[in-house]
Design a protein around this motif. Structure first.
Motif, PDB file in Angstrom:
ATOM      1  N   ASN A  52       6.001  37.816  13.384  1.00 37.68           N
ATOM      2  CA  ASN A  52       6.100  36.603  14.193  1.00 37.68           C
ATOM      3  C   ASN A  52       4.714  36.083  14.558  1.00 37.68           C
ATOM      4  OD1 ASN A  52       5.266  37.605  16.774  1.00 37.68           O
ATOM      5  ND2 ASN A  52       7.236  38.669  16.899  1.00 37.68           N
ATOM      6  N   ALA A  53       4.722  34.916  15.195  1.00 38.77           N
ATOM      7  CA  ALA A  53       3.478  34.174  15.434  1.00 38.77           C
ATOM      8  C   ALA A  53       2.425  34.984  16.191  1.00 38.77           C
ATOM      9  CB  ALA A  53       3.813  32.893  16.190  1.00 38.77           C
ATOM     10  N   GLY A  54       2.852  35.971  16.984  1.00 41.71           N
ATOM     11  CA  GLY A  54       1.888  36.734  17.783  1.00 41.71           C
ATOM     12  C   GLY A  54       1.417  38.012  17.110  1.00 41.71           C
ATOM     13  N   GLN A  55       1.714  38.188  15.834  1.00 46.68           N
ATOM     14  CA  GLN A  55       1.446  39.481  15.204  1.00 46.68           C
ATOM     15  C   GLN A  55       0.373  39.424  14.121  1.00 46.68           C
ATOM     16  OE1 GLN A  55       5.624  40.297  14.396  1.00 46.68           O
ATOM     17  NE2 GLN A  55       5.644  41.875  15.980  1.00 46.68           N
ATOM     18  N   SER A  56      -0.603  38.500  14.273  1.00 48.46           N
ATOM     19  CA  SER A  56      -1.642  38.442  13.231  1.00 48.46           C
ATOM     20  C   SER A  56      -2.511  39.711  13.243  1.00 48.46           C
ATOM     21  CB  SER A  56      -2.490  37.174  13.333  1.00 48.46           C
ATOM     22  OG  SER A  56      -2.882  36.974  14.632  1.00 48.46           O
ATOM     23  N   ASP A  57      -2.664  40.369  14.423  1.00 53.19           N
ATOM     24  CA  ASP A  57      -3.435  41.621  14.450  1.00 53.19           C
ATOM     25  C   ASP A  57      -2.760  42.694  13.588  1.00 53.19           C
ATOM     26  OD1 ASP A  57      -5.174  40.444  16.124  1.00 53.19           O
ATOM     27  OD2 ASP A  57      -4.652  41.603  17.912  1.00 53.19           O
ATOM     28  N   LEU A  58      -1.433  42.738  13.680  1.00 48.54           N
ATOM     29  CA  LEU A  58      -0.668  43.708  12.872  1.00 48.54           C
ATOM     30  C   LEU A  58      -0.830  43.380  11.380  1.00 48.54           C
ATOM     31  CD1 LEU A  58       1.068  46.060  13.810  1.00 48.54           C
ATOM     32  CD2 LEU A  58       3.065  44.542  13.780  1.00 48.54           C
ATOM     33  N   ALA A  59      -0.807  42.088  11.054  1.00 46.73           N
ATOM     34  CA  ALA A  59      -1.007  41.669   9.657  1.00 46.73           C
ATOM     35  C   ALA A  59      -2.374  42.127   9.163  1.00 46.73           C
ATOM     36  CB  ALA A  59      -0.882  40.149   9.527  1.00 46.73           C
ATOM     37  N   MET A  60      -3.413  41.966   9.991  1.00 37.95           N
ATOM     38  CA  MET A  60      -4.764  42.359   9.566  1.00 37.95           C
ATOM     39  C   MET A  60      -4.862  43.879   9.436  1.00 37.95           C
ATOM     40  SD  MET A  60      -5.919  39.577   8.921  1.00 37.95           S
ATOM     41  CE  MET A  60      -7.409  40.279   8.219  1.00 37.95           C
ATOM     42  N   ARG A  61      -4.232  44.610  10.358  1.00 34.05           N
ATOM     43  CA  ARG A  61      -4.256  46.076  10.288  1.00 34.05           C
ATOM     44  C   ARG A  61      -3.658  46.559   8.962  1.00 34.05           C
ATOM     45  NH1 ARG A  61      -2.115  51.154  13.679  1.00 34.05           N
ATOM     46  NH2 ARG A  61      -2.745  50.086  15.566  1.00 34.05           N
ATOM     47  N   PHE A  62      -2.500  45.998   8.583  1.00 37.28           N
ATOM     48  CA  PHE A  62      -1.821  46.477   7.370  1.00 37.28           C
ATOM     49  C   PHE A  62      -2.393  45.865   6.093  1.00 37.28           C
ATOM     50  CE2 PHE A  62       1.522  49.483   8.323  1.00 37.28           C
ATOM     51  CZ  PHE A  62       1.577  49.418   9.711  1.00 37.28           C
ATOM     52  N   ALA A  63      -3.352  44.937   6.247  1.00 40.17           N
ATOM     53  CA  ALA A  63      -4.047  44.411   5.074  1.00 40.17           C
ATOM     54  C   ALA A  63      -5.385  45.116   4.874  1.00 40.17           C
ATOM     55  CB  ALA A  63      -4.284  42.902   5.230  1.00 40.17           C
ATOM     56  N   GLY A  64      -5.715  46.035   5.800  1.00 35.57           N
ATOM     57  CA  GLY A  64      -7.009  46.699   5.726  1.00 35.57           C
ATOM     58  C   GLY A  64      -6.913  48.041   5.017  1.00 35.57           C
ATOM     59  N   ARG A  65      -8.079  48.551   4.666  1.00 40.95           N
ATOM     60  CA  ARG A  65      -8.097  49.856   3.991  1.00 40.95           C
ATOM     61  C   ARG A  65      -8.386  50.930   5.024  1.00 40.95           C
ATOM     62  NH1 ARG A  65      -9.297  50.822  -1.866  1.00 40.95           N
ATOM     63  NH2 ARG A  65      -8.043  49.188  -2.822  1.00 40.95           N
ATOM     64  N   ILE A  66      -7.392  51.217   5.866  1.00 41.06           N
ATOM     65  CA  ILE A  66      -7.611  52.274   6.853  1.00 41.06           C
ATOM     66  C   ILE A  66      -6.665  53.432   6.537  1.00 41.06           C
ATOM     67  CG2 ILE A  66      -8.532  50.822   8.691  1.00 41.06           C
ATOM     68  CD1 ILE A  66      -5.786  50.717   9.945  1.00 41.06           C
ATOM     69  N   ASP A  67      -7.095  54.635   6.960  1.00 42.22           N
ATOM     70  CA  ASP A  67      -6.376  55.848   6.571  1.00 42.22           C
ATOM     71  C   ASP A  67      -4.943  55.874   7.083  1.00 42.22           C
ATOM     72  OD1 ASP A  67      -8.155  56.982   4.958  1.00 42.22           O
ATOM     73  OD2 ASP A  67      -8.995  58.387   6.433  1.00 42.22           O
ATOM     74  N   ASP A  68      -4.788  55.742   8.408  1.00 47.01           N
ATOM     75  CA  ASP A  68      -3.440  55.813   8.967  1.00 47.01           C
ATOM     76  C   ASP A  68      -3.112  54.521   9.700  1.00 47.01           C
ATOM     77  OD1 ASP A  68      -1.006  56.374   9.967  1.00 47.01           O
ATOM     78  OD2 ASP A  68      -1.634  58.062  11.230  1.00 47.01           O
ATOM     79  N   LYS A  69      -2.472  53.606   8.982  1.00 46.83           N
ATOM     80  CA  LYS A  69      -2.147  52.297   9.560  1.00 46.83           C
ATOM     81  C   LYS A  69      -1.086  52.414  10.654  1.00 46.83           C
ATOM     82  CE  LYS A  69      -3.127  49.938   5.224  1.00 46.83           C
ATOM     83  NZ  LYS A  69      -2.626  49.080   4.149  1.00 46.83           N
ATOM     84  N   PHE A  70      -0.377  53.537  10.673  1.00 48.38           N
ATOM     85  CA  PHE A  70       0.730  53.703  11.618  1.00 48.38           C
ATOM     86  C   PHE A  70       0.274  54.335  12.942  1.00 48.38           C
ATOM     87  CE2 PHE A  70       2.568  53.398   7.455  1.00 48.38           C
ATOM     88  CZ  PHE A  70       3.753  52.706   7.633  1.00 48.38           C
ATOM     89  N   ALA A  71      -0.998  54.797  13.002  1.00 48.64           N
ATOM     90  CA  ALA A  71      -1.478  55.499  14.197  1.00 48.64           C
ATOM     91  C   ALA A  71      -1.300  54.620  15.434  1.00 48.64           C
ATOM     92  CB  ALA A  71      -2.945  55.873  14.018  1.00 48.64           C
ATOM     93  N   GLY A  72      -0.675  55.176  16.457  1.00 46.49           N
ATOM     94  CA  GLY A  72      -0.510  54.452  17.720  1.00 46.49           C
ATOM     95  C   GLY A  72       0.624  53.456  17.732  1.00 46.49           C
ATOM     96  N   LEU A  73       1.304  53.291  16.621  1.00 43.44           N
ATOM     97  CA  LEU A  73       2.437  52.354  16.572  1.00 43.44           C
ATOM     98  C   LEU A  73       3.739  53.130  16.709  1.00 43.44           C
ATOM     99  CD1 LEU A  73       1.482  49.993  13.577  1.00 43.44           C
ATOM    100  CD2 LEU A  73       1.161  49.593  16.042  1.00 43.44           C
ATOM    101  N   ASP A  74       4.689  52.558  17.454  1.00 42.12           N
ATOM    102  CA  ASP A  74       5.996  53.184  17.609  1.00 42.12           C
ATOM    103  C   ASP A  74       6.787  52.951  16.314  1.00 42.12           C
ATOM    104  OD1 ASP A  74       8.255  54.281  18.596  1.00 42.12           O
ATOM    105  OD2 ASP A  74       8.670  52.699  20.078  1.00 42.12           O
ATOM    106  N   HIS A  75       7.166  54.021  15.640  1.00 42.83           N
ATOM    107  CA  HIS A  75       7.904  53.875  14.374  1.00 42.83           C
ATOM    108  C   HIS A  75       8.748  55.104  14.109  1.00 42.83           C
ATOM    109  CE1 HIS A  75       5.475  56.791  12.118  1.00 42.83           C
ATOM    110  NE2 HIS A  75       4.492  56.391  12.876  1.00 42.83           N
ATOM    111  N   GLY A  76       9.688  54.981  13.196  1.00 43.96           N
ATOM    112  CA  GLY A  76      10.526  56.125  12.829  1.00 43.96           C
ATOM    113  C   GLY A  76      11.260  55.796  11.543  1.00 43.96           C
TER     114      GLY A  76
END
Ligand SMILES: Cc1cc2nc3c(=O)[nH]c(=O)nc-3n(C[C@H](O)[C@H](O)[C@H](O)COP(=O)(O)O)c2cc1C
Length: 173
Positions: free
Chosen positions: A86-110
């Motif tokens: 959604n419109a407020g999630q550009s930070d999430l878009a940038m995180r998952f477009a980056g080359r970082i080791d654990d993109k899920f760190a600190g995010l609530d998921h299951g």
């Protein structure tokens, strides 16, 4: 009566990489995060190649670049989850477009119904089982059968001319 001039056609150009990118940039899309459970880690990437395919059966597709770090994991997985941003999630878009080791760190998921990871609260959500894989040049096209849907009204995040834009900032007039 005033005559309006029809728009002038642009000059025909060969499909160089620059011309092709520029043309594709003129096609606005939504933005998604696609996730899957790899053999030894969770993978996820920002994706705008998502499209609907079929209503019966319910099929969608997206394309994964062969050069991405998570390509092998997506190819081996038998399921994936598509989260519409959604419109407020550009930070999430940038995180998952980056080359970082654990993109899920600190995010609530299951794990969702297919086992593919689901990001809490990131909806609409389509959970899919892989239906077919097709070669697509430097990408592979992953067709998925939708097995579970969560929807909610949202203002989408858009991608246009190389820029992430909340739908509010798009002049539709
Ligand atoms: C708006 C946007 C859309 C994207 N769409 C795609 C896509 O459809 N397919 C793809 O393979 N990469 C796409 N990417 C690039 C991936 O998100 C990026 O390469 C990511 O780092 C891949 O994840 P990985 O490095 O963990 O494999 C897109 C990036 C952005 C910013």
């Amino acid at each position: 009566m005033p005559q309006t001039k029809p728009p002038q056609p642009g000059p025909a150009r060969p499909p160089t990489a620059a011309a092709f990118r520029e043309a594709l940039g003129q096609f606005p899309t939504g933005v998604t995060i696609v996730t899957a459970a790899g053999a030894d880690r969770l993978v996820g990437m920002t994706v705008n190649s998502f499209a609907s395919v079929s209503l019966d059966p319910p099929l969608v597709l997206w394309s994964v670049a062969k050069a991405t770090a998570s390509f092998a994991a997506f190819m081996a997985a038998d399921a994936y989850a598509v989260h519409f941003l959604n419109a407020g999630q550009s930070d999430l878009a940038m995180r998952f477009a980056g080359r970082i080791d654990d993109k899920f760190a600190g995010l609530d998921h299951g794990p969702g119904v297919t086992g593919a990871p689901v990001l809490a609260g990131v909806e609409p959500l389509l959970e899919c089982r892989v239906w077919a894989r097709h070669d697509g040049g430097d990408h592979m096209i992953l067709v998925g059968e939708v097995v579970s849907i969560r929807t909610r009204e949202h203002k989408p995040l858009l991608f246009h001319a190389g820029v992430l834009r909340p739908v509010d900032e798009v002049d539709l007039g």
